[in-house]
Design an enzyme around this catalytic site. Structure first.
Site, PDB file in Angstrom:
ATOM      1  N   GLY A  85       1.944   2.673  10.770  1.00  0.00           N
ATOM      2  CA  GLY A  85       2.698   3.511  10.719  1.00  0.00           C
ATOM      3  C   GLY A  85       2.915   3.946  11.846  1.00  0.00           C
ATOM      4  O   GLY A  85       4.180   4.886  11.652  1.00  0.00           O
ATOM      5  N   GLU A  89      -5.662  -5.448  10.499  1.00  0.00           N
ATOM      6  CA  GLU A  89      -4.774  -4.567  10.543  1.00  0.00           C
ATOM      7  C   GLU A  89      -4.749  -3.627  12.229  1.00  0.00           C
ATOM      8  O   GLU A  89      -5.691  -2.566  11.792  1.00  0.00           O
ATOM      9  CB  GLU A  89      -4.187  -3.669   9.519  1.00  0.00           C
ATOM     10  CG  GLU A  89      -3.972  -4.467   8.410  1.00  0.00           C
ATOM     11  CD  GLU A  89      -3.934  -2.887   7.124  1.00  0.00           C
ATOM     12  OE1 GLU A  89      -2.675  -3.220   6.661  1.00  0.00           O
ATOM     13  OE2 GLU A  89      -4.000  -2.198   7.053  1.00  0.00           O
ATOM     14  N   HIS A 144      -9.512   0.622   4.928  1.00  0.00           N
ATOM     15  CA  HIS A 144      -8.059   0.628   4.883  1.00  0.00           C
ATOM     16  C   HIS A 144      -8.728   1.892   6.762  1.00  0.00           C
ATOM     17  O   HIS A 144      -9.020   2.885   6.743  1.00  0.00           O
ATOM     18  CB  HIS A 144      -7.269   1.470   3.646  1.00  0.00           C
ATOM     19  CG  HIS A 144      -5.778   1.717   4.526  1.00  0.00           C
ATOM     20  ND1 HIS A 144      -5.278   2.462   5.829  1.00  0.00           N
ATOM     21  CD2 HIS A 144      -5.176   0.616   4.792  1.00  0.00           C
ATOM     22  CE1 HIS A 144      -3.669   2.175   6.253  1.00  0.00           C
ATOM     23  NE2 HIS A 144      -4.246   0.925   5.740  1.00  0.00           N
ATOM     24  N   GLU A 180      -6.270   4.010   7.823  1.00  0.00           N
ATOM     25  CA  GLU A 180      -6.928   5.541   7.813  1.00  0.00           C
ATOM     26  C   GLU A 180      -7.892   6.344   6.779  1.00  0.00           C
ATOM     27  O   GLU A 180      -8.275   7.625   7.226  1.00  0.00           O
ATOM     28  CB  GLU A 180      -5.151   5.789   6.633  1.00  0.00           C
ATOM     29  CG  GLU A 180      -4.428   5.477   7.711  1.00  0.00           C
ATOM     30  CD  GLU A 180      -2.907   5.300   6.614  1.00  0.00           C
ATOM     31  OE1 GLU A 180      -2.719   5.375   5.325  1.00  0.00           O
ATOM     32  OE2 GLU A 180      -2.094   4.397   6.849  1.00  0.00           O
ATOM     33  N   LYS A 213       0.198   4.611  -0.158  1.00  0.00           N
ATOM     34  CA  LYS A 213      -0.746   5.720   0.359  1.00  0.00           C
ATOM     35  C   LYS A 213      -0.327   6.276  -0.237  1.00  0.00           C
ATOM     36  O   LYS A 213      -0.714   6.969  -1.664  1.00  0.00           O
ATOM     37  CB  LYS A 213      -0.369   5.733   1.941  1.00  0.00           C
ATOM     38  CG  LYS A 213      -0.055   4.478   2.366  1.00  0.00           C
ATOM     39  CD  LYS A 213      -0.185   4.353   4.213  1.00  0.00           C
ATOM     40  CE  LYS A 213       0.568   3.301   4.709  1.00  0.00           C
ATOM     41  NZ  LYS A 213       0.220   3.189   5.802  1.00  0.00           N
ATOM     42  N   ASN A 218       0.544  -1.213  -0.392  1.00  0.00           N
ATOM     43  CA  ASN A 218       0.129  -0.223   0.103  1.00  0.00           C
ATOM     44  C   ASN A 218       1.097   1.223   0.042  1.00  0.00           C
ATOM     45  O   ASN A 218       1.094   1.456   0.861  1.00  0.00           O
ATOM     46  CB  ASN A 218      -0.792  -0.526   1.135  1.00  0.00           C
ATOM     47  CG  ASN A 218      -1.821   1.445   1.852  1.00  0.00           C
ATOM     48  OD1 ASN A 218      -1.474   1.680   0.507  1.00  0.00           O
ATOM     49  ND2 ASN A 218      -2.641   1.404   2.730  1.00  0.00           N
ATOM     50  N   SER A 247       3.174  -2.691  10.257  1.00  0.00           N
ATOM     51  CA  SER A 247       4.749  -2.055  10.132  1.00  0.00           C
ATOM     52  C   SER A 247       5.320  -3.343   9.878  1.00  0.00           C
ATOM     53  O   SER A 247       5.987  -4.205  11.061  1.00  0.00           O
ATOM     54  CB  SER A 247       4.324  -1.909  11.926  1.00  0.00           C
ATOM     55  OG  SER A 247       4.696  -0.262  12.366  1.00  0.00           O
TER      56      SER A 247
HETATM   57  C1  PEP Z   1      -1.027  -0.238   6.087  1.00  0.00           C
HETATM   58  O1  PEP Z   1      -1.124   1.258   5.138  1.00  0.00           O
HETATM   59  O2  PEP Z   1      -2.261  -0.564   5.296  1.00  0.00           O
HETATM   60  C2  PEP Z   1       0.274  -0.617   7.027  1.00  0.00           C
HETATM   61  C3  PEP Z   1      -0.362  -1.617   7.787  1.00  0.00           C
HETATM   62  O3  PEP Z   1       0.984   0.401   7.128  1.00  0.00           O
HETATM   63  P1  PEP Z   1       2.567  -0.048   7.778  1.00  0.00           P
HETATM   64  O4  PEP Z   1       2.946  -0.727   6.847  1.00  0.00           O
HETATM   65  O5  PEP Z   1       3.329   1.178   7.462  1.00  0.00           O
HETATM   66  O6  PEP Z   1       1.975   0.068   9.035  1.00  0.00           O
END
Ligand code: PEP
Length: 234
Positions: free
Chosen positions: A165, A159, A90, A92, A8, A6, A195
């Site tokens: 992040g 997640e 997601h 975010e 972003k 992803n 992460s």
């Molecule tokens: C994500 O954007 O779905 C995500 C898991 O981000 P990160 O790996 O940066 O935690």
């Protein structure tokens, strides 16, 4: 395994093109049987010439073919590139951009009806995790309201919001317990995200009921993402 990147709000049209070319050569040479998904920003969407193990998807789209939805893209813009994969729900979009469960479910219904492969994200915030696993499951199940979890082209990404992040990864025990409980209800493949990076991906792949990863930050560097694809190969 399913390994998803992803981007972003990172990468440009030019850098995405270079990324996809490099990833495509790598996956082709590796002869990987795993599924690789990449979600670039909308401005970098294109009809890439790719190995059939790799698909490009959209990070978000409005539940409409076209219309007056300023700032959004719809089915018509996605179909121009013959893309059929979408990320929905997601954290975010839910927590930063304020998307409600009803809006998420509307997108889901629309793109399901169009036969898209949907990577559907769920995950609890920190304060819910602190209340214990029962609250965690209740919260995650509430994010399935209005979602047909028996849809054949569904992948669910667990997640935890506090791990996205932030550099904080859920412990392997937390991931195993949560995925195990989610699996009792969700028959679709389950991914873990939060992460994930080269240093921890192998142990995450080995967790029962984990069928892959959704990677944000660590996927932005193509070499690092290729390494995660390589590690998935048994
Ligand atoms: C994500 O954007 O779905 C995500 C898991 O981000 P990160 O790996 O940066 O935690």
């Amino acid at each position: 395994m399913i390994i998803a990147a992803n981007f972003k709000t990172n990468h440009t049209r030019k850098s995405t093109k270079e990324y996809m070319a490099k990833l495509n050569s790598f996956v082709t040479e590796l002869k990987s049987d795993d599924t690789v998904l990449v979600f670039p920003p909308s401005t970098a969407l294109d009809s890439f010439d790719l190995n059939d193990k790799i698909s490009v998807g959209v990070q978000n789209a409005y539940p409409s073919v076209n219309g007056s939805f300023t700032g959004e893209i719809g089915l018509e813009q996605i179909e121009e590139f013959t893309l059929k994969t979408i990320l929905i729900g997601h954290s975010e979009r839910r927590h930063v951009l304020g998307e409600s469960q009803a809006e998420v479910a509307k997108k889901y219904e629309f793109y399901k009806a169009k036969g898209f492969l949907i990577v559907y994200c769920i995950g609890e915030p920190k304060e819910v995790r602190e209340q214990g696993v029962e609250s965690v499951i209740e919260y995650n199940f509430s994010q399935l309201d209005g979602i047909d979890i028996n849809y054949e082209n569904l992948i669910v990404a667990y997640e935890p919001v506090w791990a996205i992040g932030t550099g904080l990864t859920a412990s392997n025990e937390q991931i195993e317990e949560t995925l195990g409980l989610l699996k009792q209800k969700i028959k679709a493949p389950l991914l873990y995200g939060g992460s994930v990076k080269v240093a921890n991906v192998k142990e995450i792949y080995e967790i029962p009921n984990c069928e892959g990863v959704l990677v944000g930050t660590a996927s932005w560097d193509v070499d690092s993402f290729c390494k995660m694809v390589e590690i998935a190969k048994v």
